[in-house]
Design a protein around this motif. Structure first.
Motif, PDB file in Angstrom:
ATOM      1  N   LEU A  92      -4.385  96.291  17.471  1.00  0.00           N
ATOM      2  CA  LEU A  92      -3.014  95.988  17.884  1.00  0.00           C
ATOM      3  C   LEU A  92      -2.033  96.306  16.770  1.00  0.00           C
ATOM      4  O   LEU A  92      -2.264  95.976  15.609  1.00  0.00           O
ATOM      5  CB  LEU A  92      -2.925  94.507  18.269  1.00  0.00           C
ATOM      6  CG  LEU A  92      -1.547  93.936  18.577  1.00  0.00           C
ATOM      7  CD1 LEU A  92      -1.591  93.110  19.856  1.00  0.00           C
ATOM      8  CD2 LEU A  92      -1.052  93.051  17.435  1.00  0.00           C
TER       9      LEU A  92
ATOM     10  N   LEU B 185      -1.300  87.959  21.589  1.00  0.00           N
ATOM     11  CA  LEU B 185      -1.660  88.808  22.733  1.00  0.00           C
ATOM     12  C   LEU B 185      -2.655  88.092  23.635  1.00  0.00           C
ATOM     13  O   LEU B 185      -2.537  88.122  24.866  1.00  0.00           O
ATOM     14  CB  LEU B 185      -2.261  90.121  22.225  1.00  0.00           C
ATOM     15  CG  LEU B 185      -2.882  91.005  23.318  1.00  0.00           C
ATOM     16  CD1 LEU B 185      -1.792  91.644  24.166  1.00  0.00           C
ATOM     17  CD2 LEU B 185      -3.772  92.082  22.701  1.00  0.00           C
TER      18      LEU B 185
ATOM     19  N   ILE C  28      -2.395  89.227  17.108  1.00  0.00           N
ATOM     20  CA  ILE C  28      -3.417  89.495  18.124  1.00  0.00           C
ATOM     21  C   ILE C  28      -3.791  88.215  18.870  1.00  0.00           C
ATOM     22  O   ILE C  28      -4.216  88.256  20.026  1.00  0.00           O
ATOM     23  CB  ILE C  28      -4.649  90.179  17.490  1.00  0.00           C
ATOM     24  CG1 ILE C  28      -5.403  90.997  18.548  1.00  0.00           C
ATOM     25  CG2 ILE C  28      -5.560  89.196  16.772  1.00  0.00           C
ATOM     26  CD1 ILE C  28      -6.314  92.054  17.984  1.00  0.00           C
TER      27      ILE C  28
ATOM     28  N   VAL D 272      -1.160  97.026  22.083  1.00  0.00           N
ATOM     29  CA  VAL D 272      -2.555  97.416  21.884  1.00  0.00           C
ATOM     30  C   VAL D 272      -2.674  98.935  21.812  1.00  0.00           C
ATOM     31  O   VAL D 272      -2.197  99.650  22.703  1.00  0.00           O
ATOM     32  CB  VAL D 272      -3.440  96.865  23.015  1.00  0.00           C
ATOM     33  CG1 VAL D 272      -4.847  97.432  22.925  1.00  0.00           C
ATOM     34  CG2 VAL D 272      -3.491  95.345  22.945  1.00  0.00           C
TER      35      VAL D 272
ATOM     36  N   ASN E 135      -2.961  94.915  29.081  1.00  0.00           N
ATOM     37  CA  ASN E 135      -2.434  95.463  27.823  1.00  0.00           C
ATOM     38  C   ASN E 135      -1.325  96.469  28.092  1.00  0.00           C
ATOM     39  O   ASN E 135      -0.314  96.510  27.374  1.00  0.00           O
ATOM     40  CB  ASN E 135      -3.561  96.148  27.042  1.00  0.00           C
ATOM     41  CG  ASN E 135      -4.562  95.172  26.469  1.00  0.00           C
ATOM     42  OD1 ASN E 135      -4.268  93.995  26.264  1.00  0.00           O
ATOM     43  ND2 ASN E 135      -5.766  95.657  26.209  1.00  0.00           N
TER      44      ASN E 135
END
Length: 299
Positions: free
Chosen positions: A65, A233, A230, A72, A262
């Motif tokens: 990422l 995410l 990350i 990503v 993503n």
């Protein structure tokens, strides 16, 4: 269809397209490549898939990422017969990493990974050092940290806590048993709830190929902290897109759906949306807004 698709090729296409979109956005803004890119590498288990396997293990995905944009750049599935270590190079091989800084946790503090990044990809690294590498850990921990001054300080309040972070860096080009290591890092975090209580202190050690001429201590601290983008995410995929609750469990379905999540997150972030949840609601109200975000005109 999603269960039968070649998920690795789908992931490669999504990552390549998002990387090109980021590059184009940077060129349009006049940024180019002046700012060194930092890329975080970490894995995630898709918990909702654990019931589909004979051993009860969920599908595990390893992703790379862009720390600054939260997009990503690549993703691969980790086979149940192996682990993240063997998938590190295949994940990063297609990505242009020249001049980038790769951050990863202690699992990836492997000599082969360092050689791959520096020799093969012309990249830098910041790798956490823990007791899974006992010799290296002892070398870094036993450096004379008490006599090394603090080079960077950060103070933050939020998420129900206050945090003090200090970073020390020591040049170790000679004597450290790890390829291409230029500096060792000692990061100390002191955390306490905002409503009071005792301070909790955590010390983390790391090594990096970046030397003192290439980055300031404050930049090193920012890259280390940026690695946790990350985690953000993962939160988005679980909360805004219900990934862990998904009932798609077989074949390539879990990985393909993660790739599409993503993709959606990457599109919204590169379009300038700070809140993914709000962006989803915004686009759900009018289907033509999706075309506008993608730069397309409805017929």
């Amino acid at each position: 269809m999603l269960e039968a698709v070649d998920a690795d090729r789908l992931d490669a296409a999504v990552g390549s397209w998002l990387d090109a979109r980021l590059h184009a956005a940077g060129q349009a803004a006049g940024h180019g490549r002046r700012r060194r890119r930092a890329v975080a590498v970490d894995g995630k288990a898709v918990r909702g898939t654990r019931h589909a396997s004979a051993d009860g293990q969920p599908v595990h995905l390893l992703a790379a990422l862009d720390q600054l944009c939260g997009v990503v750049l690549g993703q691969v599935r980790v086979d149940g017969k192996t682990n993240e270590i063997t998938r590190f190079a295949p994940l990063l091989e297609p990505v242009d990493l020249a001049g980038c800084v790769i951050t990863a946790d202690a699992l990836h503090t492997q000599r082969e990974h360092a050689e791959f990044l520096v020799t093969g990809k012309r990249a830098h690294y910041i790798l956490v050092v823990k007791k899974n590498q006992p010799g290296l850990y002892a070398q870094v921990k036993n450096l004379p940290w008490r006599h090394i001054p603090v080079a960077s300080r950060q103070h933050n309040r939020g998420h129900g806590r206050q945090e003090h972070r200090t970073l020390k860096a020591a040049a170790v080009a000679v004597g450290l048993a790890f390829p291409h290591a230029a500096q060792a890092i000692c990061l100390t975090r002191q955390v306490r709830p905002l409503d009071g209580g005792r301070w909790r202190t955590v010390t983390v050690y790391a090594i990096t190929r970046v030397d003192a001429r290439q980055a300031t201590p404050a930049q090193l601290a920012a890259w280390i902290r940026g690695h946790w983008q990350i985690e953000a995410l993962r939160h988005l995929r679980d909360v805004s897109y219900g990934e862990d609750a998904s009932q798609i469990r077989t074949g390539s379905g879990p990985q393909a759906m993660a790739a599409l999540r993503n993709l959606a997150i990457g599109i919204l972030k590169t379009a300038g949306h700070a809140s993914i949840a709000a962006a989803c609601r915004h686009h759900a109200r009018d289907a033509t807004r999706t075309l506008e975000t993608l730069g397309l005109r409805p017929a």
